[in-house]
Design a protein around this motif. Structure first.
Motif, short mmCIF file in Angstrom:
data_model
loop_
_atom_site.label_atom_id
_atom_site.label_comp_id
_atom_site.label_asym_id
_atom_site.label_seq_id
_atom_site.Cartn_x
_atom_site.Cartn_y
_atom_site.Cartn_z
N GLY A 122 31.40 28.78 13.08
CA GLY A 122 32.53 29.25 12.28
C GLY A 122 33.26 30.38 12.99
N GLY A 123 32.48 31.32 13.51
CA GLY A 123 33.07 32.45 14.24
C GLY A 123 33.88 31.97 15.42
N ILE A 124 33.33 30.99 16.15
CA ILE A 124 34.05 30.47 17.32
C ILE A 124 35.36 29.83 16.91
N LEU A 125 35.30 29.01 15.84
CA LEU A 125 36.52 28.34 15.39
C LEU A 125 37.55 29.38 14.94
N TYR A 126 37.06 30.39 14.21
CA TYR A 126 37.97 31.43 13.73
C TYR A 126 38.63 32.14 14.92
N SER A 127 37.83 32.46 15.94
CA SER A 127 38.37 33.19 17.09
C SER A 127 39.33 32.34 17.89
N GLY A 128 39.24 31.04 17.75
CA GLY A 128 40.10 30.16 18.53
C GLY A 128 41.56 30.22 18.12
N ARG A 129 41.81 30.60 16.87
CA ARG A 129 43.21 30.68 16.44
C ARG A 129 43.87 31.88 17.09
N SER A 130 45.05 31.69 17.66
CA SER A 130 45.63 32.84 18.36
C SER A 130 46.02 33.94 17.38
N LYS A 131 46.13 33.59 16.10
CA LYS A 131 46.43 34.63 15.11
C LYS A 131 45.31 35.65 14.99
N SER A 132 44.08 35.23 15.30
CA SER A 132 42.95 36.14 15.10
C SER A 132 42.78 37.12 16.26
N TRP A 133 43.65 37.03 17.28
CA TRP A 133 43.40 37.83 18.46
C TRP A 133 43.85 39.26 18.31
N THR A 134 43.09 40.00 17.57
CA THR A 134 43.35 41.43 17.45
C THR A 134 42.02 42.13 17.62
N LEU A 135 42.08 43.46 17.63
CA LEU A 135 40.85 44.22 17.79
C LEU A 135 39.89 44.00 16.62
N SER A 136 40.47 43.60 15.45
CA SER A 136 39.59 43.40 14.30
C SER A 136 38.61 42.26 14.53
N LEU A 137 38.88 41.46 15.56
CA LEU A 137 37.96 40.38 15.89
C LEU A 137 36.56 40.93 16.17
N ILE A 138 36.53 42.09 16.81
CA ILE A 138 35.23 42.72 17.09
C ILE A 138 34.50 42.99 15.78
N VAL A 139 35.26 43.47 14.79
CA VAL A 139 34.64 43.77 13.50
C VAL A 139 34.11 42.49 12.85
N VAL A 140 34.90 41.43 12.95
CA VAL A 140 34.47 40.15 12.39
C VAL A 140 33.13 39.73 13.01
N TRP A 141 33.07 39.81 14.35
CA TRP A 141 31.83 39.39 15.02
C TRP A 141 30.68 40.33 14.70
N LEU A 142 31.00 41.60 14.55
CA LEU A 142 29.95 42.55 14.18
C LEU A 142 29.39 42.15 12.82
N GLY A 143 30.29 41.86 11.87
CA GLY A 143 29.86 41.41 10.55
C GLY A 143 29.01 40.15 10.65
N LEU A 144 29.45 39.23 11.50
CA LEU A 144 28.72 37.98 11.67
C LEU A 144 27.31 38.22 12.18
N VAL A 145 27.21 39.04 13.22
CA VAL A 145 25.89 39.20 13.83
C VAL A 145 24.96 39.96 12.89
N VAL A 146 25.52 40.91 12.14
CA VAL A 146 24.68 41.62 11.18
C VAL A 146 24.18 40.65 10.11
N SER A 147 25.09 39.81 9.59
CA SER A 147 24.62 38.85 8.57
C SER A 147 23.59 37.89 9.15
N MET A 148 23.80 37.49 10.41
CA MET A 148 22.82 36.59 11.02
C MET A 148 21.45 37.23 11.06
N MET A 149 21.42 38.50 11.47
CA MET A 149 20.13 39.16 11.60
C MET A 149 19.49 39.35 10.23
N LEU A 150 20.30 39.72 9.25
CA LEU A 150 19.76 39.87 7.90
C LEU A 150 19.18 38.55 7.41
N LEU A 151 19.91 37.48 7.69
CA LEU A 151 19.49 36.16 7.25
C LEU A 151 18.19 35.75 7.94
#
Ligand SMILES: Nc1ncnc2c1ncn2[C@@H]1O[C@H](COP(=O)(O)OP(=O)(O)OP(=O)(O)O)[C@@H](O)[C@H]1O
Ligand SMILES: [Mg+2]
Lengths: 350, 259
Positions: free
Chosen positions: A94-123
């Motif tokens: 999901g993260g990869i697909l989300y990052s693929g859209r050129s609209k998502s190319w901002t610095l907030s992408l780092i935050v998105v991935w940070l959120g993703l990796v934290v949820s992954m570890m929690l899970l």
């Protein structure tokens, strides 16, 4: 038909010299395929209950991969909790697909991935979510590789940028000196020794009874190591931003840190997108070295699977499979970086 | 051509006994000079005589270079800006600067103009829109770029970029604009535009311009200061400097005998 002929003539045989090279290359590729295809496809065994079927067939034993798939993907992660690991893979895609859209190319992408990796570890760990706890030592396979690579990339990037900024700062010589020493020392040491240090020596410095999971130690090693290489890449970018930009920002009344953060850094970082992603790719590949501190990442799990006595002798299949996975990741990354760079270059706006 | 003014009442910057050092080398020696309000003052002199250095003293841009030292005083708004307690970012908002090589940010034309305002905390769209229109009109760039305000500034021509940089500098409404050879990279037509622009600007701003172009200096400035080897040789009305300089060196330089 004649179209193909014209295309071939133009692209493969424009001059005699280049034509000869084309012929040589085409025959080489043909030779490899001639030998590879029968093994990998025509004579391959796709499903089998045990290894005997494979041994009689003489082709590749993809049934072996099928048999060991869960182990290669998830390592020793308990079977009854596997749905969590599947979910992690889904989040990752999901993260990869989300990052693929050129609209998502901002610095907030780092935050998105940070959120993703934290949820992954929690899970994966589960404790905080009220699920049965699975210790990090049970994490493995592709999931472990993803966790290592993601945390490595997400944290080493800002770390590298900070190191580069510290190194570029003329006005704080102490900080500059510290950054230079860190960068030069780490870059002068092979990653393996850093890993060993993190896994064997770090515990010596900690108060007894205070245990940091091996996974975390490995991640820290990855971040420090990769961060130092990224710092050099970023430094190149900083040097490539013209002095005029710096002066313009200063003359408009920006403070030093605002000048760096708002004007210089965005330009510097976008100038070095390709080498940065190059560093990410090598980080991704370097994570395989955690095998030596006996962690079962993708490579470790595949090697362990190949040494199962019931399925001995199919290491080749395991490595081909691994190569495909690694290639898919690295290719996606580099493709992505090229699109990102093109996008930024054509817009000329950061 | 220039209206003769008494500098005392109408000066905006007063430089007294200014010495300036890059490390151990002294670049400016005992400079005494006042800059007139709402007038154009030009600095001329051979390469390396310290014109840029003096310009950079006036908004403390030398701070960005290591091991620099200034002594003496530069009075602006009754404060000696050389004091370490000076709020440098605030000072630079009141004394803007335009550089020899145009340096627009890699942002849209619109964002370039409003950059200084945004940094100062202004985010109201109506205010920003108005600033863009005013500043671009002030630099007679508005008609040329009004349909592409949201395109990258890096797509402009060299002359347009330089005028954009001037627009960016005046958008924050400074009191003084320092220009370091703003036309040296421009063709005659763009140069003429920038000169016309400066003449328009001086009713609201005090302008100091460094130039190697004698005609330019005589065309646009009321006052001219001639520098040689880090010293101010002569400062007077432009007319006097160009027709009847009191120093031999000035005459030699203006008539092209050296430099
Ligand atoms: N960053 C620096 N570090 C050390 N010395 C410098 C620096 N910048 C300028 N100088 C020296 O200070 C002196 C004055 O330089 P400055 O740039 O002010 O001259 P200028 O009159 O603007 O010349 P030009 O017409 O070529 O622009 C020169 O001798 C120069 O070498
Ligand atoms: Mg100069």
């Amino acid at each position: 038909m004649s179209n193909i002929f014209i295309w071939g003539r133009k692209n493969l045989y424009p001059t005699t010299g280049q034509g000869i090279i084309s012929i040589a290359i085409v025959s080489l590729v043909g030779l490899v395929l001639w030998n590879f295809l029968p093994w990998s496809i025509f004579n391959a065994v796709w499903v089998a209950d045990n290894s005997d079927v494979c041994r009689q067939a003489g082709g590749a034993c993809w049934a072996f991969i099928w048999e060991k798939l869960y182990f290669i993907l998830f390592g020793f992660y308990p079977a009854e909790e596997r749905w969590r690991a599947w979910l992690v893979l889904a989040l990752f895609l999901g993260g990869i697909l989300y990052s693929g859209r050129s609209k998502s190319w901002t610095l907030s992408l780092i935050v998105v991935w940070l959120g993703l990796v934290v949820s992954m570890m929690l899970l994966l760990n589960g404790t905080l979510l009220g699920l049965p706890t699975v210790e990090t030592s049970y994490w493995g396979g592709l999931v472990l590789t993803i966790i290592l690579a993601m945390t490595g990339i997400i944290f080493s990037y800002p770390f590298g940028v900070l190191l580069a900024l510290g190194r570029a700062n003329q006005r704080l010589p102490v900080i500059r000196g510290i950054c230079v020493s860190i960068i030069e020392i780490i870059r002068g040491v092979p990653f393996i020794s850093l890993l060993f240090m993190a896994s064997l020596m770090l515990p010596l410095f900690l108060p007894s009874g205070f245990v940091i999971p091996k996974l975390v130690r490995a991640i820290v090693a990855v971040i420090i190591f990769s961060g130092c290489y990224l710092a050099e890449t970023v430094r190149g970018g900083l040097a490539a931003v013209s002095r005029g930009q710096y002066e313009a920002a200063q003359s408009l009344g920006l403070s030093y840190w605002k000048t760096m953060g708002l004007v210089i850094l965005p330009q510097a970082l976008s100038k070095v997108i390709q080498p940065t992603v190059g560093s990410f790719i090598s980080l991704f590949i370097d994570t395989t070295l955690v095998v030596i501190i006996s962690m079962y990442d993708l490579l470790g799990a595949a090697r362990a699977a190949a040494s199962d006595s019931a399925w001995l002798g199919f290491a080749r299949e395991a490595y081909v499979f691994l190569a495909l996975i690694y290639f898919a990741f690295c290719y996606t990354l580099s493709k992505y970086s090229r699109r990102l760079e093109k996008d930024i270059l054509t817009k000329k706006v950061h | 051509m220039a209206p003769v003014q008494t500098t005392n009442k109408t000066s905006i910057i007063k430089i007294t006994d200014l010495d300036f050092f890059y490390g151990d080398t002294q670049a400016l020696f005992k400079i005494n000079l006042t800059i007139a309000k709402n007038r154009i003052t030009s600095f001329i002199g051979p390469s390396g005589c310290g014109k840029s250095t003096l310009l950079r003293c006036m908004n403390r841009m030398y701070d960005v270079i290591r091991n620099t030292k200034a002594s003496g005083s530069i009075l602006f708004d009754n404060n000696n800006i050389l004091q370490t307690s000076t709020d440098v970012t605030g000072l630079r908002r009141r004394i803007g600067m335009v550089f020899q090589k145009s340096n627009p940010f890699a942002k849209t034309i619109y964002e370039n103009v409003v950059y200084g305002l945004r940094i100062a905390g202004e985010n109201k769209k109506s205010v920003l829109d108005q600033a863009v229109e005013e500043s671009l009109k002030g630099t007679s760039l508005f008609d040329e770029v009004k349909d592409r305000l949201n395109e990258s500034a890096l797509g402009l021509s060299g002359g347009q970029m330089q005028r954009l940089c001037i627009a960016r500098a005046i958008a924050i409404k400074p009191d003084v604009i320092l220009m370091d050879e703003p036309c040296s990279a421009l063709d005659p037509k763009s140069t003429a535009k920038v000169e016309e622009l400066m003449l328009n600007l001086k009713k609201d701003y005090s302008i100091v311009i460094v130039t190697h172009n004698m005609q330019q200096s005589s065309r646009i400035s009321e006052y001219t200061a001639f520098f040689l080897e880090g010293r101010l040789m002569e400062k007077d009305t432009t007319q006097k400097i160009f027709t009847n300089p009191s120093k031999k060196e000035t005459e030699d330089y203006i008539t092209g005998k050296f430099g």
